[in-house]
Motif scaffolding. Sequence first.
Motif, mmCIF file in Angstrom:
data_model
loop_
_atom_site.group_PDB
_atom_site.id
_atom_site.type_symbol
_atom_site.label_atom_id
_atom_site.label_comp_id
_atom_site.label_asym_id
_atom_site.label_seq_id
_atom_site.Cartn_x
_atom_site.Cartn_y
_atom_site.Cartn_z
ATOM 1 N N ASN A 211 0.823 -1.206 0.000
ATOM 2 C CA ASN A 211 0.000 0.000 0.000
ATOM 3 C C ASN A 211 0.861 1.261 0.000
ATOM 4 N N ALA A 214 1.664 2.464 -3.412
ATOM 5 C CA ALA A 214 0.597 3.212 -4.072
ATOM 6 C C ALA A 214 0.695 4.689 -3.712
ATOM 7 N N HIS A 245 -7.860 2.233 -7.623
ATOM 8 C CA HIS A 245 -8.131 2.642 -6.233
ATOM 9 C C HIS A 245 -6.852 2.857 -5.416
ATOM 10 N N TYR A 246 -5.848 3.449 -6.043
ATOM 11 C CA TYR A 246 -4.608 3.729 -5.322
ATOM 12 C C TYR A 246 -4.830 4.727 -4.194
ATOM 13 N N ASP A 248 -7.343 4.730 -2.120
ATOM 14 C CA ASP A 248 -7.762 3.944 -0.960
ATOM 15 C C ASP A 248 -6.607 3.098 -0.418
ATOM 16 N N GLN A 249 -5.767 2.601 -1.307
ATOM 17 C CA GLN A 249 -4.583 1.876 -0.842
ATOM 18 C C GLN A 249 -3.662 2.811 -0.045
ATOM 19 N N THR A 517 -12.527 2.486 1.513
ATOM 20 C CA THR A 517 -11.627 1.577 2.218
ATOM 21 C C THR A 517 -11.974 1.543 3.698
#
Length: 618
Positions: A211, A214, A245-246, A248-249, A517
């Motif tokens: 994550n 990201a 969805h980077y 949210d990561q 997330t």
Amino acid sequence: AIAEEDGGFPSREAPLGDRIERFDEILRERHWNEGVIQTQVIFPPAGEKRPITGNHEDVCGRTAVLLAGYSHRYAVTQDPRHRKLADELMEGILTLERVTGVPGLVARGFYKTDEPLWHEQAYFFSNEWHDSSSMPGYRWVGDLSSDKFVDLFYGVGTYWEICADEKHRQIAADFLDRFIGRCVDNNFKLVDLDGKMTLWGNFCPDLPHENLNALEMLAGLKTAHRMTGKERYRAAYNKLIKTHHYDDQAIMAKVLWPDEWAVPWDDNLAAKSYWMLLRYETDPTLLTKYRMALNRHLFSWKRLGFEYGAVPYYFMLYEVLTGDVVIDEKVRGEIDGMWPGRREMKTFTVPTPDGSKTMESLEEEINVDVIRNYWFARHYGFVDGPEAALEPQFGTYAWKEANPEPSNDPAAPEGMVYVPAGPFIMGSDFGDPDESPQHVATTSAFFIDAYEVSHADFKKFDPNYSYPEGKENFPAVVTWEQANAYAAAMGKRLPTEAEWEKAARGIDGRLYPWGDTYDPTFIAYDRSIGRGETIANPTSPYGCYDMAGSAYEWTSSWYQPYEGNPIPNDEYGEKNKVMRGGSNFNDLAMMRTTHRYYLPPDTTGNYNSGFRCVKDVE
């Protein structure tokens, strides 16, 4: 000077500015190699008179960090000599690219040599060393990693922003275009000379990745777009967010538990990424997510402290980015005590034509992060110096502009936030049957309480109301009838179900008030912390706190089916009031913005039923 036992190090009792200035002189005297910084230097007999012997793994990254530090220095002093030193570091970074012979491919380190020296076998991976095809007589080490990716866009980006003249701004922008452009061209991977992804160069959306990576890639793309103006970087940034969805990561970039996984070097990379991302982003929704990610790191820095590896730079950075004061007496002591030097005798095994020999030599290290920390502190007024600190060129940052604190909104009464009129997406087609169909609903403009009504608030209204000692700021637990009476007495009312969902969800159809997330640290499950004090401190799009998991919240609406919902339910009708927001003992699915619960208005007992009020816009 090298032979002196103390190496010319300053006294620890010397003023901070004098200490840093002396270490900076030592750095340039003994660690400067053709525009790049060899932070660890081994002196004869095991080493060389030139500053080339030691661990080259971090030469690229340390050079970029010092470039950022010298850029802050120039911002403070406006001394052309300091700008010239920064220009020389930028030229060193260009040499790190030039020596590989491939545009956009950057070496970890390099040195001039007639034949490989022993340190190549002793540090990092020996097979990553190469003869230079573009600079004959030089050797360079490859396999660049994500941490060097961060150091480069951070250091070069800071130089471009506050130090470089117009000529060098173009040089810096062209370099970052080649470097990050090559990564984008290779599907968001750092690719080495052999065409393979490096060991720690994975930002790829098609591969499992950390994550944190990201977050780093989003910051790199945002910096590249700002510096070059090229649409390709904005498009890549948006693609990674909308398709993969980077964003949210990125919220989950900080690993909080177990403690042994909360490694300090990841904090370093995240801090530099936040510095570029939070100042350049302007979208309020994305800024909310990035602020949540930053707050997760702050929680860890506070919890584990300096024994774990937190550095004063993190707390200074946090204050500049958010305007919130987090520097206490302990952090101030760490700032005042900054010390970047280390010297010690060590034993080295050096290869010889006949085998090897063991010898003792002096190793010296200068931590360029500390030099950067000092000049950052000077630039933003955390430390006084002989020159007057200048105002930062970027003044008020995007986060504060796009996310003013609710109480500072001139259009809203104290303690409330403004929700504009208009349509939004309401309901869900994949939740419980009573949440469907998903549809477009419209509300008029209204104000809503930023926080749930607290025990202390309700006690002022009803002196007979009681609550556990020390829980003044926790949500009041009352019946619908009590909540409705309180709202009326305050000149307010309870929100309709649609108003509550819009205030929690915004207009983008998000799953939770903060985004899509989920993490348990965003939720006050056991109500063990006061209002707005969950770890990430996430708010809804309009600035409402604790709209998930703290306490159920009463609405004014009777529990009825949505228009177009054919599924019968005996509980429908004017006998139950709708409650929203989930509660302390619920499953995470019940924290969603669309989840509906219901109870009779006079319900008391163990139900964790709180509320917040709304007020019409006149």
